[in-house]
Design an enzyme around this catalytic site. Structure first.
Site, PDB file in Angstrom:
ATOM      1  N   ASP A 171       0.910  -1.208   0.212  1.00 29.56           N
ATOM      2  CA  ASP A 171      -0.040   0.026  -0.036  1.00 29.56           C
ATOM      3  C   ASP A 171       0.915   1.180  -0.092  1.00 29.56           C
ATOM      4  OD1 ASP A 171      -2.211   1.393  -0.158  1.00 29.56           O
ATOM      5  OD2 ASP A 171      -2.533   1.275   2.268  1.00 29.56           O
ATOM      6  N   GLY A 172       0.256   2.490  -0.721  1.00 27.60           N
ATOM      7  CA  GLY A 172       1.235   3.555  -0.685  1.00 27.60           C
ATOM      8  C   GLY A 172       1.749   4.195  -1.879  1.00 27.60           C
ATOM      9  N   ASN A 173       1.524   3.520  -2.902  1.00 29.63           N
ATOM     10  CA  ASN A 173       2.153   3.829  -4.323  1.00 29.63           C
ATOM     11  C   ASN A 173       1.786   5.378  -4.602  1.00 29.63           C
ATOM     12  OD1 ASN A 173       3.038   1.182  -4.654  1.00 29.63           O
ATOM     13  ND2 ASN A 173       1.886   0.511  -6.372  1.00 29.63           N
ATOM     14  N   ARG A 174       0.609   5.759  -4.751  1.00 27.44           N
ATOM     15  CA  ARG A 174       0.141   7.175  -4.873  1.00 27.44           C
ATOM     16  C   ARG A 174       0.762   7.913  -4.184  1.00 27.44           C
ATOM     17  NH1 ARG A 174      -6.305   6.082  -6.503  1.00 27.44           N
ATOM     18  NH2 ARG A 174      -6.175   5.439  -4.199  1.00 27.44           N
ATOM     19  N   ARG A 206       1.685   9.676 -10.891  1.00 23.44           N
ATOM     20  CA  ARG A 206       0.682   8.633 -10.094  1.00 23.44           C
ATOM     21  C   ARG A 206       1.398   7.259 -10.925  1.00 23.44           C
ATOM     22  NH1 ARG A 206      -5.116   8.791 -11.759  1.00 23.44           N
ATOM     23  NH2 ARG A 206      -4.290   7.838 -13.685  1.00 23.44           N
ATOM     24  N   ASN A 237     -10.696  -2.063  -6.156  1.00 25.03           N
ATOM     25  CA  ASN A 237      -9.436  -1.044  -6.989  1.00 25.03           C
ATOM     26  C   ASN A 237      -9.917  -1.098  -8.494  1.00 25.03           C
ATOM     27  OD1 ASN A 237      -6.625  -2.445  -5.444  1.00 25.03           O
ATOM     28  ND2 ASN A 237      -7.898  -0.517  -4.883  1.00 25.03           N
ATOM     29  N   ARG A 250     -11.570   2.322  -9.707  1.00 28.54           N
ATOM     30  CA  ARG A 250     -10.850   3.660  -9.767  1.00 28.54           C
ATOM     31  C   ARG A 250     -10.771   4.018 -11.148  1.00 28.54           C
ATOM     32  NH1 ARG A 250      -4.941   2.670  -6.632  1.00 28.54           N
ATOM     33  NH2 ARG A 250      -5.815   2.299  -4.696  1.00 28.54           N
ATOM     34  N   ARG A 287      -5.439  -2.251   8.563  1.00 31.57           N
ATOM     35  CA  ARG A 287      -6.819  -2.996   7.955  1.00 31.57           C
ATOM     36  C   ARG A 287      -6.326  -4.184   7.139  1.00 31.57           C
ATOM     37  NH1 ARG A 287      -8.052   1.951   6.737  1.00 31.57           N
ATOM     38  NH2 ARG A 287      -7.313   1.943   4.410  1.00 31.57           N
ATOM     39  N   SER A 333      -8.486  -4.908   4.572  1.00 35.66           N
ATOM     40  CA  SER A 333      -8.991  -4.656   3.247  1.00 35.66           C
ATOM     41  C   SER A 333      -9.508  -5.763   2.410  1.00 35.66           C
ATOM     42  CB  SER A 333      -8.091  -3.963   2.683  1.00 35.66           C
ATOM     43  OG  SER A 333      -7.751  -2.800   3.410  1.00 35.66           O
TER      44      SER A 333
HETATM   45  C1  FPP Z   1      -1.285   0.273  -3.619  1.00 34.54           C
HETATM   46  O1  FPP Z   1      -0.976   1.743  -3.465  1.00 34.54           O
HETATM   47  C2  FPP Z   1      -0.990  -0.179  -4.746  1.00 34.54           C
HETATM   48  C3  FPP Z   1      -1.981  -0.764  -5.744  1.00 34.54           C
HETATM   49  C4  FPP Z   1      -3.466  -0.772  -5.378  1.00 34.54           C
HETATM   50  C5  FPP Z   1      -1.668  -1.074  -7.125  1.00 34.54           C
HETATM   51  C6  FPP Z   1      -0.914  -2.485  -7.625  1.00 34.54           C
HETATM   52  C7  FPP Z   1       0.569  -2.581  -6.891  1.00 34.54           C
HETATM   53  C8  FPP Z   1       1.362  -2.402  -7.792  1.00 34.54           C
HETATM   54  C9  FPP Z   1       1.452  -1.812  -9.051  1.00 34.54           C
HETATM   55  C10 FPP Z   1       2.815  -3.170  -7.267  1.00 34.54           C
HETATM   56  C11 FPP Z   1       3.350  -4.176  -8.286  1.00 34.54           C
HETATM   57  C12 FPP Z   1       2.474  -5.108  -8.376  1.00 34.54           C
HETATM   58  C13 FPP Z   1       2.571  -6.076  -9.362  1.00 34.54           C
HETATM   59  C14 FPP Z   1       1.946  -7.506  -9.550  1.00 34.54           C
HETATM   60  C15 FPP Z   1       3.298  -5.591 -10.666  1.00 34.54           C
HETATM   61  P1  FPP Z   1      -2.259   2.882  -3.764  1.00 34.54           P
HETATM   62  O2  FPP Z   1      -2.460   2.912  -5.229  1.00 34.54           O
HETATM   63  O3  FPP Z   1      -3.505   2.213  -2.913  1.00 34.54           O
HETATM   64  O4  FPP Z   1      -1.435   3.967  -3.249  1.00 34.54           O
HETATM   65  P2  FPP Z   1      -2.085   5.044  -2.031  1.00 34.54           P
HETATM   66  O5  FPP Z   1      -2.409   3.963  -0.980  1.00 34.54           O
HETATM   67  O6  FPP Z   1      -1.069   6.044  -1.615  1.00 34.54           O
HETATM   68  O7  FPP Z   1      -3.439   5.553  -2.497  1.00 34.54           O
END
Ligand code: FPP
Length: 269
Positions: free
Chosen positions: A48-51, A61, A96, A99, A224, A226
């Site tokens: 979690d936390g990419n964005r 993003r 997801n 989105r 969580r 989730s």
């Molecule tokens: C969570 O961060 C990430 C995701 C829901 C997206 C999927 C994961 C990846 C792209 C990682 C690589 C995985 C694979 C299988 C290639 P978020 O988008 O919910 O960010 P936020 O919590 O900051 O909003």
């Protein structure tokens, strides 16, 4: 024309070099401690936390998700190093999928690339890693389904490590599809309702031949589950860490395993 060398390396200050050396030493110490203890048979990760990582680093993003994908590739090495045999990552929940269209499209491109790349990755064949997707794959675009088929097919006989990607996955949906399958067997007279037990339900889940997760690890400070592996996590240890997924360090990963080893698992006894 400038005579500067291309991409000159930023020079590190003494403080930074010392901090790096201290971090490396801590990592080594933790690694050798861990290697003497029980390694989770199955680790499940909520990445979690990419964005938020992208926002905090002035990135787009999609670049946050790309860094997340690269982190996952790095994590596979850490798992091999500690001898962790089963890893399941939560790549995309059923929620997801709602989105915005552009983000879902970007993610689908990353997943397609990731399944194709892992299928051809020499590490996967050297270490005999079986790759599988868990979830309602019929909800994914054809290009992702095709990449999944390619990765599963190329690794179907591997039996040393198990790398599972939960994609278009929801824990409740997992249980529902198991209930429907068992109900059909009852309807056909092949199963008596009183014969339905926990093992039968487990055997109808997407994770059917995998051990339940021993440890569920979530990044980004959220605490969580989730809708991840709801049935399977009944006795799992939970570990939450504040780092955003793309920023995860090997030290954070080792700390999670070390913390797990210090816990006494009692299974309700
Ligand atoms: C969570 O961060 C990430 C995701 C829901 C997206 C999927 C994961 C990846 C792209 C990682 C690589 C995985 C694979 C299988 C290639 P978020 O988008 O919910 O960010 P936020 O919590 O900051 O909003």
């Amino acid at each position: 024309m400038s005579s500067d060398p291309p991409n000159p390396r930023p020079r590190r200050g003494l403080g930074e070099t010392l901090a790096q050396a201290a971090g490396d030493a801590m990592e080594q110490r933790l690694l050798s401690q861990i290697q003497g203890g029980p390694i989770p048979r199955h680790l499940a990760i909520i990445m979690d936390g990419n964005r938020r990582f992208a926002r905090g680093h002035g990135l787009l993003r999609v670049e946050g998700h790309l860094r997340g994908k690269e982190k996952l590739e790095e994590l596979l090495n850490w798992c091999l190093e500690v001898g962790l045999r089963t890893l399941t990552v939560y790549a995309l929940s059923t929620e997801n999928l709602t989105r915005d269209t552009e983000e879902v499209h970007e993610l689908m491109d990353l997943f397609t690339e990731s399944f194709r790349k892992i299928a051809d990755d020499p590490r996967v064949h050297r270490h005999r890693i079986r790759v599988r997707a868990l979830g309602s794959r019929e909800r994914l675009p054809a290009r992702v389904q095709e990449a999944i088929r390619y990765a599963e097919e190329r690794t179907r006989d591997h039996d040393q490590y198990f790398y599972n990607v939960a994609i278009a996955y929801g824990g409740r949906e997992d249980i529902l599809q198991a209930i429907r399958a068992i109900a059909r067997e009852v309807e056909q007279g092949r199963v008596k309702p009183e014969a339905i037990d926990e093992a039968m339900v487990s055997n109808h889940l997407y994770t059917q031949d995998l051990p339940d997760p021993d440890l569920i690890f979530r990044t980004s400070g959220e605490e969580r589950i989730s809708n991840f592996l709801l049935w399977q996590s009944a006795y799992a240890e939970l570990y939450f860490c504040d780092v955003l997924w793309p920023g995860l360090r090997k030290l954070d990963f080792l700390r999670a395993i070390h913390d797990y080893q210090r816990r006494q698992r009692r299974y309700g006894a």
